[in-house]
Design an enzyme around this catalytic site. Structure first.
Site, PDB file in Angstrom:
ATOM      1  N   SER A 109       0.838  -1.212   0.000  1.00  0.00           N
ATOM      2  CA  SER A 109       0.000   0.000   0.000  1.00  0.00           C
ATOM      3  C   SER A 109       0.864   1.248   0.000  1.00  0.00           C
ATOM      4  O   SER A 109       1.864   1.337   0.730  1.00  0.00           O
ATOM      5  CB  SER A 109      -0.888   0.005   1.254  1.00  0.00           C
ATOM      6  OG  SER A 109      -1.385   1.313   1.493  1.00  0.00           O
ATOM      7  N   SER A 168       0.175   3.860   1.332  1.00  0.00           N
ATOM      8  CA  SER A 168       0.015   4.570   2.620  1.00  0.00           C
ATOM      9  C   SER A 168       0.883   3.976   3.724  1.00  0.00           C
ATOM     10  O   SER A 168       1.002   4.553   4.805  1.00  0.00           O
ATOM     11  CB  SER A 168      -1.459   4.517   3.057  1.00  0.00           C
ATOM     12  OG  SER A 168      -2.300   5.007   2.040  1.00  0.00           O
ATOM     13  N   ASP A 215     -15.962   1.313   0.749  1.00  0.00           N
ATOM     14  CA  ASP A 215     -17.160   0.512   1.041  1.00  0.00           C
ATOM     15  C   ASP A 215     -17.235  -0.730   0.162  1.00  0.00           C
ATOM     16  O   ASP A 215     -17.572  -1.816   0.615  1.00  0.00           O
ATOM     17  CB  ASP A 215     -18.424   1.359   0.807  1.00  0.00           C
ATOM     18  CG  ASP A 215     -18.506   2.515   1.791  1.00  0.00           C
ATOM     19  OD1 ASP A 215     -18.526   3.679   1.343  1.00  0.00           O
ATOM     20  OD2 ASP A 215     -18.515   2.252   3.007  1.00  0.00           O
ATOM     21  N   LYS A 229     -19.896  13.438   9.944  1.00  0.00           N
ATOM     22  CA  LYS A 229     -20.680  14.115   8.897  1.00  0.00           C
ATOM     23  C   LYS A 229     -19.784  15.157   8.231  1.00  0.00           C
ATOM     24  O   LYS A 229     -20.069  16.344   8.219  1.00  0.00           O
ATOM     25  CB  LYS A 229     -21.933  14.764   9.519  1.00  0.00           C
ATOM     26  CG  LYS A 229     -22.990  13.772   9.960  1.00  0.00           C
ATOM     27  CD  LYS A 229     -23.697  13.149   8.746  1.00  0.00           C
ATOM     28  CE  LYS A 229     -23.187  11.799   8.394  1.00  0.00           C
ATOM     29  NZ  LYS A 229     -23.813  11.187   7.207  1.00  0.00           N
ATOM     30  N   GLY A 263     -12.878  13.371   5.527  1.00  0.00           N
ATOM     31  CA  GLY A 263     -11.837  12.951   6.464  1.00  0.00           C
ATOM     32  C   GLY A 263     -10.826  14.039   6.758  1.00  0.00           C
ATOM     33  O   GLY A 263     -10.412  14.232   7.903  1.00  0.00           O
ATOM     34  N   ASP A 304     -27.079   9.185   4.208  1.00  0.00           N
ATOM     35  CA  ASP A 304     -25.750   9.572   3.695  1.00  0.00           C
ATOM     36  C   ASP A 304     -25.673   9.348   2.192  1.00  0.00           C
ATOM     37  O   ASP A 304     -25.197  10.188   1.437  1.00  0.00           O
ATOM     38  CB  ASP A 304     -24.666   8.771   4.412  1.00  0.00           C
ATOM     39  CG  ASP A 304     -23.280   9.261   4.041  1.00  0.00           C
ATOM     40  OD1 ASP A 304     -22.616   8.585   3.249  1.00  0.00           O
ATOM     41  OD2 ASP A 304     -22.898  10.358   4.495  1.00  0.00           O
ATOM     42  N   GLU A 328     -25.263  12.545  -0.357  1.00  0.00           N
ATOM     43  CA  GLU A 328     -24.073  12.706  -1.216  1.00  0.00           C
ATOM     44  C   GLU A 328     -24.428  12.625  -2.697  1.00  0.00           C
ATOM     45  O   GLU A 328     -23.799  13.284  -3.523  1.00  0.00           O
ATOM     46  CB  GLU A 328     -23.001  11.693  -0.861  1.00  0.00           C
ATOM     47  CG  GLU A 328     -23.362  10.264  -1.077  1.00  0.00           C
ATOM     48  CD  GLU A 328     -22.448   9.296  -0.325  1.00  0.00           C
ATOM     49  OE1 GLU A 328     -21.786   9.714   0.648  1.00  0.00           O
ATOM     50  OE2 GLU A 328     -22.367   8.120  -0.716  1.00  0.00           O
ATOM     51  N   GLU A 387     -17.326  31.138  -6.418  1.00  0.00           N
ATOM     52  CA  GLU A 387     -18.080  31.875  -5.394  1.00  0.00           C
ATOM     53  C   GLU A 387     -19.003  30.972  -4.576  1.00  0.00           C
ATOM     54  O   GLU A 387     -19.472  31.356  -3.509  1.00  0.00           O
ATOM     55  CB  GLU A 387     -18.889  33.010  -6.040  1.00  0.00           C
ATOM     56  CG  GLU A 387     -19.378  34.027  -5.011  1.00  0.00           C
ATOM     57  CD  GLU A 387     -19.971  35.285  -5.619  1.00  0.00           C
ATOM     58  OE1 GLU A 387     -19.778  35.521  -6.840  1.00  0.00           O
ATOM     59  OE2 GLU A 387     -20.647  36.028  -4.895  1.00  0.00           O
ATOM     60  N   SER A 442     -26.973  41.022  -1.740  1.00  0.00           N
ATOM     61  CA  SER A 442     -27.770  42.209  -2.085  1.00  0.00           C
ATOM     62  C   SER A 442     -29.250  41.861  -2.161  1.00  0.00           C
ATOM     63  O   SER A 442     -29.626  40.695  -2.342  1.00  0.00           O
ATOM     64  CB  SER A 442     -27.324  42.723  -3.462  1.00  0.00           C
ATOM     65  OG  SER A 442     -27.667  41.740  -4.453  1.00  0.00           O
TER      66      SER A 442
HETATM   67  N1  LIG Z   1     -14.375  10.167   2.593  1.00  0.00           N
HETATM   68  C1  LIG Z   1     -15.074  10.685   3.580  1.00  0.00           C
HETATM   69  O1  LIG Z   1     -14.919  11.827   3.938  1.00  0.00           O
HETATM   70  C2  LIG Z   1     -16.063   9.849   4.335  1.00  0.00           C
HETATM   71  C3  LIG Z   1     -15.982   8.471   4.247  1.00  0.00           C
HETATM   72  N2  LIG Z   1     -16.764   7.722   5.069  1.00  0.00           N
HETATM   73  C4  LIG Z   1     -16.624   6.274   5.062  1.00  0.00           C
HETATM   74  O2  LIG Z   1     -15.304   5.948   5.524  1.00  0.00           O
HETATM   75  C5  LIG Z   1     -14.896   4.716   4.945  1.00  0.00           C
HETATM   76  C6  LIG Z   1     -13.550   4.916   4.264  1.00  0.00           C
HETATM   77  O3  LIG Z   1     -13.753   5.814   3.218  1.00  0.00           O
HETATM   78  P1  LIG Z   1     -12.581   6.795   2.741  1.00  0.00           P
HETATM   79  O4  LIG Z   1     -11.749   7.224   3.915  1.00  0.00           O
HETATM   80  O5  LIG Z   1     -13.208   7.829   1.893  1.00  0.00           O
HETATM   81  O6  LIG Z   1     -11.687   5.792   1.858  1.00  0.00           O
HETATM   82  P2  LIG Z   1     -10.412   6.153   0.964  1.00  0.00           P
HETATM   83  O7  LIG Z   1     -10.680   5.649  -0.404  1.00  0.00           O
HETATM   84  O8  LIG Z   1     -10.007   7.580   1.176  1.00  0.00           O
HETATM   85  O9  LIG Z   1      -9.272   5.254   1.646  1.00  0.00           O
HETATM   86  C7  LIG Z   1      -9.352   3.861   1.594  1.00  0.00           C
HETATM   87  C8  LIG Z   1      -8.098   3.305   2.248  1.00  0.00           C
HETATM   88  O10 LIG Z   1      -8.224   1.906   2.348  1.00  0.00           O
HETATM   89  C9  LIG Z   1      -7.036   1.295   1.851  1.00  0.00           C
HETATM   90  N3  LIG Z   1      -7.400  -0.042   1.372  1.00  0.00           N
HETATM   91  C10 LIG Z   1      -8.102  -0.361   0.258  1.00  0.00           C
HETATM   92  N4  LIG Z   1      -8.249  -1.696   0.176  1.00  0.00           N
HETATM   93  C11 LIG Z   1      -7.621  -2.222   1.257  1.00  0.00           C
HETATM   94  C12 LIG Z   1      -7.415  -3.533   1.749  1.00  0.00           C
HETATM   95  N5  LIG Z   1      -7.886  -4.593   1.075  1.00  0.00           N
HETATM   96  N6  LIG Z   1      -6.729  -3.715   2.899  1.00  0.00           N
HETATM   97  C13 LIG Z   1      -6.255  -2.645   3.584  1.00  0.00           C
HETATM   98  N7  LIG Z   1      -6.392  -1.365   3.184  1.00  0.00           N
HETATM   99  C14 LIG Z   1      -7.085  -1.165   2.029  1.00  0.00           C
HETATM  100  C15 LIG Z   1      -6.550   2.241   0.783  1.00  0.00           C
HETATM  101  O11 LIG Z   1      -5.172   2.050   0.551  1.00  0.00           O
HETATM  102  C16 LIG Z   1      -6.831   3.596   1.450  1.00  0.00           C
HETATM  103  O12 LIG Z   1      -5.770   3.867   2.371  1.00  0.00           O
HETATM  104  C17 LIG Z   1     -16.020   4.310   3.982  1.00  0.00           C
HETATM  105  O13 LIG Z   1     -16.884   3.439   4.650  1.00  0.00           O
HETATM  106  C18 LIG Z   1     -16.718   5.651   3.709  1.00  0.00           C
HETATM  107  O14 LIG Z   1     -18.059   5.492   3.311  1.00  0.00           O
HETATM  108  C19 LIG Z   1     -17.624   8.265   5.988  1.00  0.00           C
HETATM  109  C20 LIG Z   1     -17.733   9.636   6.082  1.00  0.00           C
HETATM  110  C21 LIG Z   1     -17.040  10.503   5.197  1.00  0.00           C
HETATM  111  C1  LIG Z   2     -17.758  13.212   3.014  1.00  0.00           C
HETATM  112  C2  LIG Z   2     -19.000  12.470   3.213  1.00  0.00           C
HETATM  113  O1  LIG Z   2     -19.718  12.669   4.198  1.00  0.00           O
HETATM  114  C3  LIG Z   2     -19.510  11.584   2.174  1.00  0.00           C
HETATM  115  C4  LIG Z   2     -19.872  12.488   1.004  1.00  0.00           C
HETATM  116  O2  LIG Z   2     -20.646  10.926   2.668  1.00  0.00           O
HETATM  117  C5  LIG Z   2     -18.546  10.539   1.681  1.00  0.00           C
HETATM  118  O3  LIG Z   2     -17.395  10.893   1.359  1.00  0.00           O
HETATM  119  O4  LIG Z   2     -18.977   9.355   1.600  1.00  0.00           O
HETATM  120 MG   LIG Z   3     -21.379  11.625   4.369  1.00  0.00          MG
HETATM  121 MG   LIG Z   4     -20.796   8.905   2.262  1.00  0.00          MG
END
Ligand SMILES: NC(=O)C1=CN([C@@H]2O[C@H](COP(=O)(O)OP(=O)(O)OC[C@H]3O[C@@H](n4cnc5c(N)ncnc54)[C@H](O)[C@@H]3O)[C@@H](O)[C@H]2O)C=CC1
Ligand SMILES: CC(=O)[C@](C)(O)C(=O)O
Ligand SMILES: [Mg+2]
Ligand SMILES: [Mg+2]
Length: 336
Positions: free
Chosen positions: A51, A53, A83, A131, A134, A191, A195, A231, A252
């Protein structure tokens, strides 16, 4: 009115002596891990070999393991990978390493609500869903604030699932802003709807349509970009701070009058009908099925659309214009 919990309702000491494995180090993963570590929790990271990361998480002070190794070492396993990949990861790496009394956690209810993951009866299943994006979960924590979260308990094997969930919400900063009680179904459906119909799908379609309308009428693309895209943040910031009324106080009277007479011509009864269909497709599992099938065939539509959208004129114009803002460090794609 939904029940909302705050810092005083959360007991961080419940996490003392517990190992939290954050699986994934992306938008949410890096934020949860860094925030919880800085709140004094013992956090390890689970990733896949190779990875991109892995080195980053190590450089930021974490012990990094494979997802399976991390799950085996942990008391709390927060799954923060995509997901659409969670079911396979769970089957292969998490389920074989779960022990009685562990807590399985999620930041979105998709995998549990649509039965992609079915946990054994002897573990807790809890969601703490920020909400907000990240990177905002991280920046707000660093500023001593927090992004509001939702809490849901799908399974309470230990009798302590809810309190442990609240402790986690405090650890990532969410309880500083508020933790709203909900269910996996409600979080998942709202959610996905939000979105798709409003925050990401609806808003970008509206902005793009406005940009195209002005450009096709012969106006300069730069003007169209500043008016319909740049904007938007400034207007939404006012709504964020003081609601529609506050935003309307600041703009305005001419704009406010235009708001009232033109808004309903753009977002019509047909739009509401379409939104209801979107919600129904989510509730019936039609969206989830289509998204999971799309992934089973390698995401052809998703990838083709991503490529097409990335080459839209507004992206080209925006990239050039954003270079003009000396204060703007968001020109680069966020390297999470
Ligand atoms: N992106 C956001 O702001 C929000 C996301 N969520 C939820 O958070 C969860 C994660 O979403 P994100 O952070 O957006 O994901 P992301 O796509 O930003 O990051 C996914 C991470 O998982 C790693 N990964 C992928 N497959 C893997 C595996 N088989 N084993 C180990 N690591 C693996 C990737 O390398 C990456 O580091 C989801 O359930 C999403 O719905 C909830 C609220 C907001
Ligand atoms: C950032 C957030 O809350 C979202 C749009 O639900 C998502 O990234 O899945
Ligand atoms: Mg959301
Ligand atoms: Mg979402």
């Amino acid at each position: 009115m939904a029940k909302i919990f705050y810092q005083e309702d959360c007991n961080l000491s419940l996490l003392e002596g517990k190992t939290i494995a954050v699986i994934g180090y992306g938008s949410q993963g890096h934020a949860h891990a860094l925030n919880a570590k800085e709140s004094g929790c013992n956090v390890i990271i689970g990733l896949y070999e190779g990875s991109k990361s892995w080195a980053k998480a190590e450089a930021q002070g974490f012990e990094v393991y494979t997802a399976a190794e991390a799950a085996k070492k942990a008391d709390i396993i927060m799954i923060l990978i995509n997901d659409e990949k969670q079911a396979a990861l769970y089957k292969e790496s998490i389920e074989p390493n779960l022990e009685e009394g562990n807590m399985l956690m999620f930041a979105h209810g998709f995998a549990i609500h649509f039965n992609q993951i079915i946990a054994p009866k002897n573990v807790d299943v809890v969601m703490i869903a920020p909400k907000g994006p990240g990177h905002t979960v991280r920046s707000q924590y660093q500023e001593g604030k927090g992004v509001p979260c939702l809490i849901a308990v799908s399974q309470d094997a230990t009798g302590k699932a809810h309190d442990m969930g609240l402790a986690y919400a405090l650890a990532i900063g969410g309880a500083r802003a508020g933790v709203l009680q909900t269910t996996f179904r409600e979080e998942t459906e709202t959610d996905l709807f939000g979105e798709q119909a409003v925050l990401c799908g609806g808003v970008t379609a509206l902005m793009k349509c406005g940009f195209e309308t002005l450009v096709e009428a012969g106006y300069e693309p730069e003007s169209a970009y500043f008016e319909c895209i740049h904007e938007m943040k400034l207007i939404v910031d006012l709504i964020f701070e003081s609601g529609f009324e506050g935003m309307r106080y600041s703009i305005s009277n001419t704009a406010e009058y235009g708001d009232y007479i033109t808004g309903p011509k753009i977002i019509t009864d047909e739009t509401k009908k379409a939104m209801k269909q979107v919600l129904s497709d989510i509730q019936q599992g039609v969206f989830a099925r289509n998204w999971l099938l799309e992934n089973q065939v390698g995401c052809p539509n998703f990838k083709a659309t991503r490529r097409r959208e990335a080459t839209h004129q507004l992206e080209e114009v925006g990239t050039e214009l954003r270079k003009l803002y000396s204060w703007n460090d968001s020109n680069k794609l966020i390297d999470n």
